[in-house]
Write an enzyme that holds these catalytic residues in place. Structure first.
Site, PDB file in Angstrom:
ATOM      1  N   ASN A 107       0.853  -1.187   0.000  1.00  0.00           N
ATOM      2  CA  ASN A 107       0.000   0.000   0.000  1.00  0.00           C
ATOM      3  C   ASN A 107       0.888   1.236   0.000  1.00  0.00           C
ATOM      4  O   ASN A 107       1.945   1.238   0.633  1.00  0.00           O
ATOM      5  CB  ASN A 107      -0.865  -0.005   1.276  1.00  0.00           C
ATOM      6  CG  ASN A 107      -1.744   1.232   1.401  1.00  0.00           C
ATOM      7  OD1 ASN A 107      -2.421   1.609   0.451  1.00  0.00           O
ATOM      8  ND2 ASN A 107      -1.735   1.868   2.568  1.00  0.00           N
ATOM      9  N   HIS A 109       0.918   5.057   1.276  1.00  0.00           N
ATOM     10  CA  HIS A 109       0.215   5.866   2.274  1.00  0.00           C
ATOM     11  C   HIS A 109       0.885   7.242   2.354  1.00  0.00           C
ATOM     12  O   HIS A 109       2.112   7.325   2.424  1.00  0.00           O
ATOM     13  CB  HIS A 109       0.259   5.166   3.634  1.00  0.00           C
ATOM     14  CG  HIS A 109      -0.441   5.936   4.713  1.00  0.00           C
ATOM     15  ND1 HIS A 109      -1.819   5.924   4.862  1.00  0.00           N
ATOM     16  CD2 HIS A 109       0.033   6.774   5.669  1.00  0.00           C
ATOM     17  CE1 HIS A 109      -2.146   6.705   5.880  1.00  0.00           C
ATOM     18  NE2 HIS A 109      -1.055   7.235   6.383  1.00  0.00           N
ATOM     19  N   SER A 136       4.911   6.737   2.308  1.00  0.00           N
ATOM     20  CA  SER A 136       5.510   5.441   2.609  1.00  0.00           C
ATOM     21  C   SER A 136       4.848   4.361   1.764  1.00  0.00           C
ATOM     22  O   SER A 136       3.647   4.414   1.517  1.00  0.00           O
ATOM     23  CB  SER A 136       5.284   5.067   4.086  1.00  0.00           C
ATOM     24  OG  SER A 136       5.738   6.082   4.962  1.00  0.00           O
ATOM     25  N   ASP A 145      -2.472   0.409   8.232  1.00  0.00           N
ATOM     26  CA  ASP A 145      -1.333   1.304   7.991  1.00  0.00           C
ATOM     27  C   ASP A 145      -0.159   0.977   8.915  1.00  0.00           C
ATOM     28  O   ASP A 145       0.716   1.816   9.136  1.00  0.00           O
ATOM     29  CB  ASP A 145      -1.738   2.782   8.156  1.00  0.00           C
ATOM     30  CG  ASP A 145      -2.789   3.208   7.140  1.00  0.00           C
ATOM     31  OD1 ASP A 145      -2.817   2.639   6.041  1.00  0.00           O
ATOM     32  OD2 ASP A 145      -3.590   4.109   7.458  1.00  0.00           O
TER      33      ASP A 145
HETATM   34  C1  GAR Z   1      -2.636   9.084  -2.656  1.00  0.00           C
HETATM   35  O1  GAR Z   1      -2.168  10.255  -2.045  1.00  0.00           O
HETATM   36  C2  GAR Z   1      -2.418   7.885  -1.754  1.00  0.00           C
HETATM   37  O2  GAR Z   1      -1.201   7.933  -1.042  1.00  0.00           O
HETATM   38  C3  GAR Z   1      -3.575   8.002  -0.819  1.00  0.00           C
HETATM   39  O3  GAR Z   1      -4.651   8.383  -1.626  1.00  0.00           O
HETATM   40  C4  GAR Z   1      -4.162   9.119  -2.750  1.00  0.00           C
HETATM   41  C5  GAR Z   1      -4.656   8.447  -4.008  1.00  0.00           C
HETATM   42  O4  GAR Z   1      -4.328   9.206  -5.150  1.00  0.00           O
HETATM   43  N1  GAR Z   1      -3.851   6.777  -0.149  1.00  0.00           N
HETATM   44  C6  GAR Z   1      -4.378   6.702   1.062  1.00  0.00           C
HETATM   45  O5  GAR Z   1      -4.696   7.676   1.713  1.00  0.00           O
HETATM   46  C7  GAR Z   1      -4.559   5.298   1.592  1.00  0.00           C
HETATM   47  N2  GAR Z   1      -5.138   5.302   2.889  1.00  0.00           N
HETATM   48  P1  GAR Z   1      -4.424   8.549  -6.588  1.00  0.00           P
HETATM   49  O6  GAR Z   1      -5.801   7.915  -6.688  1.00  0.00           O
HETATM   50  O7  GAR Z   1      -4.286   9.707  -7.532  1.00  0.00           O
HETATM   51  O8  GAR Z   1      -3.320   7.551  -6.727  1.00  0.00           O
END
Ligand code: GAR
Length: 210
Positions: A107, A109, A136, A145
């Protein structure tokens, strides 16, 4: 090449970074399926535009989280992935589904874990007054997480930042961070042993990338 299944709930820019790296020849992998819990996720369209099978399942159609995850991971198993990448996947995955695929789910994060788990990580970082923030990539375990961190990228928090400016600075680094981490995984250089990440067979601190 390494067969990747991606899970995404929204925009899909991290998925796109993987697709672009593969397309450009800098990542020896293949995205063999994209899966979502939201039928309107832009990530699904990105997949279809790239000719990749894309599927969404609605959590509302299932009686429990475990039932939803069982159906979702049945569909994922059908594409026979070597690696499952949560790229903006915003649902908790049940412990059973995770345990059955130990060391094969990662994942990304948007924080320097173990700091700022959960949601609204950029606001959490601002509220805490930290000077440094980032992203991360970690192995997914039943601990939300909380799985072993593989690699991180750091950015400064600047005067005048709000959650949006900080999120944009972090996102720019997420893309190369995810691509580079998947490159190491696809090359077979990273493994989850007990509760530690091994790089080339040796346990150590998270890689600092991108
Ligand atoms: C990213 O910033 C990712 O790190 C975060 O959501 C966004 C997705 O953007 N993920 C989380 O918060 C997981 N809990 P994307 O759809 O443009 O890749």
């Amino acid at each position: 090449p390494c067969r990747i299944a991606a899970l995404a709930s929204g925009r899909g820019s991290n998925l796109q970074a993987l697709l672009d790296a593969i397309d450009g020849g800098s990542l020896a992998a293949q995205v063999v399926g994209v899966f979502s819990d939201r039928s309107k996720a832009a990530a699904l369209q990105r997949a279809r535009d790239a000719g990749i099978p894309a599927r969404s399942l609605s959590p509302k159609a299932f009686a429990s989280r475990a039932a939803f995850d069982a159906a979702l991971f049945d569909a994922i198993d059908e594409v026979q992935p070597d690696l499952i990448v949560c790229a903006g996947y915003m649902r908790l995955i049940s412990g059973g589904a995770v345990d059955a695929r130990r060391g094969r789910i990662i994942n990304i994060h948007p924080s320097l874990l173990p700091a700022f788990k959960g949601l609204h990580t950029h606001q959490q970082a601002l509220d805490a007054g930290v000077a440094e923030h980032g992203a991360s990539v970690h192995f997914v375990t039943p601990d939300l997480d909380g799985g072993p961190v593989i690699a991180q990228a750091r950015v400064p928090v600047l005067p005048g930042d709000d959650a949006d400016t900080l999120a944009a600075r972090v996102l720019e680094r997420e893309h190369p961070l995810l691509v580079e981490t998947v490159r190491w995984l696809a090359a077979g250089r990273i493994a989850l042993a007990e509760d530690a990440v091994q790089v080339d067979g040796v346990a150590g601190p998270p890689l600092q990338l991108a």
